[in-house]
Scaffold this active site. Structure first.
Site, PDB file in Angstrom:
ATOM      1  N   LYS A 110     -11.669 -45.151  46.339  1.00  0.00           N
ATOM      2  CA  LYS A 110     -10.786 -46.129  46.990  1.00  0.00           C
ATOM      3  C   LYS A 110     -10.539 -47.319  46.064  1.00  0.00           C
ATOM      4  O   LYS A 110      -9.425 -47.797  45.936  1.00  0.00           O
ATOM      5  CB  LYS A 110     -11.385 -46.602  48.320  1.00  0.00           C
ATOM      6  CG  LYS A 110     -11.483 -45.488  49.350  1.00  0.00           C
ATOM      7  CD  LYS A 110     -10.725 -45.794  50.624  1.00  0.00           C
ATOM      8  CE  LYS A 110     -10.518 -44.567  51.492  1.00  0.00           C
ATOM      9  NZ  LYS A 110     -11.702 -43.951  52.054  1.00  0.00           N
ATOM     10  N   LYS A 205      -4.937 -31.979  46.760  1.00  0.00           N
ATOM     11  CA  LYS A 205      -5.858 -31.642  47.847  1.00  0.00           C
ATOM     12  C   LYS A 205      -5.238 -32.057  49.188  1.00  0.00           C
ATOM     13  O   LYS A 205      -4.716 -33.165  49.302  1.00  0.00           O
ATOM     14  CB  LYS A 205      -7.175 -32.397  47.633  1.00  0.00           C
ATOM     15  CG  LYS A 205      -8.167 -32.204  48.762  1.00  0.00           C
ATOM     16  CD  LYS A 205      -9.298 -33.220  48.718  1.00  0.00           C
ATOM     17  CE  LYS A 205     -10.096 -33.093  49.981  1.00  0.00           C
ATOM     18  NZ  LYS A 205     -10.564 -34.158  50.703  1.00  0.00           N
ATOM     19  N   LYS A 208      -5.480 -36.231  54.935  1.00  0.00           N
ATOM     20  CA  LYS A 208      -4.768 -37.193  55.787  1.00  0.00           C
ATOM     21  C   LYS A 208      -4.231 -38.345  54.953  1.00  0.00           C
ATOM     22  O   LYS A 208      -3.161 -38.873  55.217  1.00  0.00           O
ATOM     23  CB  LYS A 208      -5.733 -37.805  56.801  1.00  0.00           C
ATOM     24  CG  LYS A 208      -6.177 -36.886  57.882  1.00  0.00           C
ATOM     25  CD  LYS A 208      -7.576 -37.288  58.365  1.00  0.00           C
ATOM     26  CE  LYS A 208      -8.328 -36.093  58.900  1.00  0.00           C
ATOM     27  NZ  LYS A 208      -9.775 -36.259  58.886  1.00  0.00           N
TER      28      LYS A 208
HETATM   29  P1  ADP Z   1      -9.255 -36.008  54.892  1.00  0.00           P
HETATM   30  O1  ADP Z   1      -9.333 -35.858  53.405  1.00  0.00           O
HETATM   31  O2  ADP Z   1      -8.026 -35.386  55.441  1.00  0.00           O
HETATM   32  O3  ADP Z   1      -9.436 -37.438  55.344  1.00  0.00           O
HETATM   33  P2  ADP Z   1     -11.915 -35.671  55.753  1.00  0.00           P
HETATM   34  O4  ADP Z   1     -12.362 -36.440  54.579  1.00  0.00           O
HETATM   35  O5  ADP Z   1     -12.015 -36.297  57.102  1.00  0.00           O
HETATM   36  O6  ADP Z   1     -10.437 -35.173  55.506  1.00  0.00           O
HETATM   37  O7  ADP Z   1     -12.664 -34.280  55.762  1.00  0.00           O
HETATM   38  C1  ADP Z   1     -13.295 -33.682  56.863  1.00  0.00           C
HETATM   39  C2  ADP Z   1     -13.932 -32.394  56.415  1.00  0.00           C
HETATM   40  O8  ADP Z   1     -12.940 -31.461  56.001  1.00  0.00           O
HETATM   41  C3  ADP Z   1     -14.880 -32.560  55.222  1.00  0.00           C
HETATM   42  O9  ADP Z   1     -15.990 -31.698  55.360  1.00  0.00           O
HETATM   43  C4  ADP Z   1     -14.033 -32.175  54.052  1.00  0.00           C
HETATM   44  O10 ADP Z   1     -14.778 -31.688  52.984  1.00  0.00           O
HETATM   45  C5  ADP Z   1     -13.135 -31.085  54.641  1.00  0.00           C
HETATM   46  N1  ADP Z   1     -11.838 -31.101  53.985  1.00  0.00           N
HETATM   47  C6  ADP Z   1     -10.881 -32.055  54.083  1.00  0.00           C
HETATM   48  N2  ADP Z   1      -9.805 -31.744  53.338  1.00  0.00           N
HETATM   49  C7  ADP Z   1     -10.096 -30.565  52.756  1.00  0.00           C
HETATM   50  C8  ADP Z   1      -9.379 -29.702  51.855  1.00  0.00           C
HETATM   51  N3  ADP Z   1      -8.164 -30.004  51.427  1.00  0.00           N
HETATM   52  N4  ADP Z   1      -9.978 -28.578  51.448  1.00  0.00           N
HETATM   53  C9  ADP Z   1     -11.209 -28.250  51.880  1.00  0.00           C
HETATM   54  N5  ADP Z   1     -11.929 -28.995  52.722  1.00  0.00           N
HETATM   55  C10 ADP Z   1     -11.395 -30.142  53.157  1.00  0.00           C
END
Ligand code: ADP
Ligand code: TRP
Length: 336
Positions: A110, A205, A208
């Site tokens: 961040k 990747k 959100k």
């Molecule tokens: P975001 O990146 O959308 O904010 P989070 O950080 O809340 O998602 O991730 C929630 C869970 O989903 C975590 O265990 C994370 O490793 C998995 N995750 C999120 N995005 C991906 C992705 N693109 N590929 C694989 N796993 C993911």
């Protein structure tokens, strides 16, 4: 075996969350005592609107349930319903080296993107370690981006045990030889490598934070718009298509293996346009997720039932935490 994981209620759940996390949680609920929670305290580091915080918490719970989490087997709860979590968070924080937090990805990334950090973001890994350690978790299924956090949890559990358990030997954490097991159990991360990173519609990747998601519970028109909007290059229809395209990676995870074999052949052979492959993905998405999407719509109509499940889950989770937090309190010298 005690299995624990959490998912932040910081936005709508998407394909990355499913293939990287939720699918694995659901599969593991039969392998031991599973505890899954909605990390709505963590989400406060990004969600500042109270309405949205409450709505996203409930939607995340509904996503878990719709996607197959069975509250009769797994314990599903809200992080904020467990007061012991913030207590352990503070106590654990007293043994956490600042240098660890400085190099935590959650914070470093961040800062690198120019987002000014607050204490909540800096302390995020300590709260996460407390989530894990409070229930004596053995395994923590997570996406690859979370592995550093699990390693921190192990390191800090060790520090706590060394400090507060007389005779504790870090080389013998379960006390097999010394007869002095730690109070905080060392967890193991479990990462499903085959689907470790799901790409978003722009090829980064899926996240959100990058507005590149294909959501699990958005309406049909939005899903279609997203899938048709997946970034592709200018490879002509008749040519073989590149294997690193996000569309190809998404087809690989979303389509049933037998169907993918055929799509894979067409992809490598050439003669099929990207538009046709997008249509295959859209059909595959609906075939895979429509049953869960219907369950989600049904849960939306019954918020009282969702709430009941979460309250019952919190009660069970607190019962698991009770003996551990009371040993922690005694160890540090807090009378209760
Ligand atoms: P975001 O990146 O959308 O904010 P989070 O950080 O809340 O998602 O991730 C929630 C869970 O989903 C975590 O265990 C994370 O490793 C998995 N995750 C999120 N995005 C991906 C992705 N693109 N590929 C694989 N796993 C993911
Ligand atoms: N930080 C995790 C994520 O963004 C969510 C989380 C919070 C978590 N506490 C946890 C995951 C404890 C596993 C265990 O995905």
């Amino acid at each position: 075996m005690r299995i624990l994981s959490g998912i932040q209620s910081s936005g709508k759940q998407h394909l990355g969350n499913y293939y990287g996390a939720i699918r694995q949680f659901v599969a593991m609920q039969d392998q031991g005592e599973a505890l899954y929670f909605i990390a709505n305290l963590h989400a406060l580091t990004t969600v500042r609107d109270p309405e949205a915080a409450a709505t996203l918490t409930r939607e995340t719970a509904m996503a878990f349930l719709a996607l197959g989490l069975d509250p009769a087997r797994a314990i599903l709860f809200r992080q904020s319903d467990i007061p012991e979590i913030t207590e352990l968070y503070w106590i654990l924080g007293t043994v956490v080296p600042l240098s660890n937090l400085d190099r935590a990805h959650s914070y470093k990334d961040k800062i690198a993107r120019g987002i000014s950090a607050d204490f909540g973001l800096f302390a995020y890994p300590v709260l996460m370690a407390s989530d894990i350690l409070l229930y004596g978790s053995d395994v923590v299924p997570v996406g690859r981006d979370q592995v550093q956090h699990i390693e921190f949890a192990r390191d800090w559990a060790t520090k706590f045990n060394v400090q507060y358990v007389p005779g504790y030997d870090p080389a013998d954490p379960t006390g097999k030889v010394s007869g002095r097991p730690g109070i905080l159990r060392l967890p193991e991360a479990v990462v499903q490598e085959s689907t470790a990173v799901i790409p978003g519609i722009d090829g980064q990747k899926m996240s959100k934070s990058y507005s590149n998601t294909i959501d699990l519970f958005a309406d049909d028109a939005e899903i279609k718009r997203r899938i048709m909007g997946i970034k592709t290059d200018s490879t002509p229809v008749e040519a073989p298509k590149p294997l690193d395209a996000p569309l190809y990676q998404l087809l690989r995870v979303v389509l049933p293996p037998a169907e993918f074999v055929e799509v894979d052949r067409a992809w490598r052979a050439g003669g099929t346009g990207y538009g046709d492959f997008k249509k295959r993905l859209l059909a595959g998405y609906h075939a895979t997720f429509d049953p869960a999407r219907a369950r989600y719509r049904a849960l939306e109509k019954d918020p009282a039932e969702v709430d009941r499940i979460l309250r019952a889950g919190a009660e069970r989770a607190r019962a698991v935490a009770a003996p551990i937090i009371s040993r922690v309190r005694a160890a540090v010298g807090i009378e209760r």
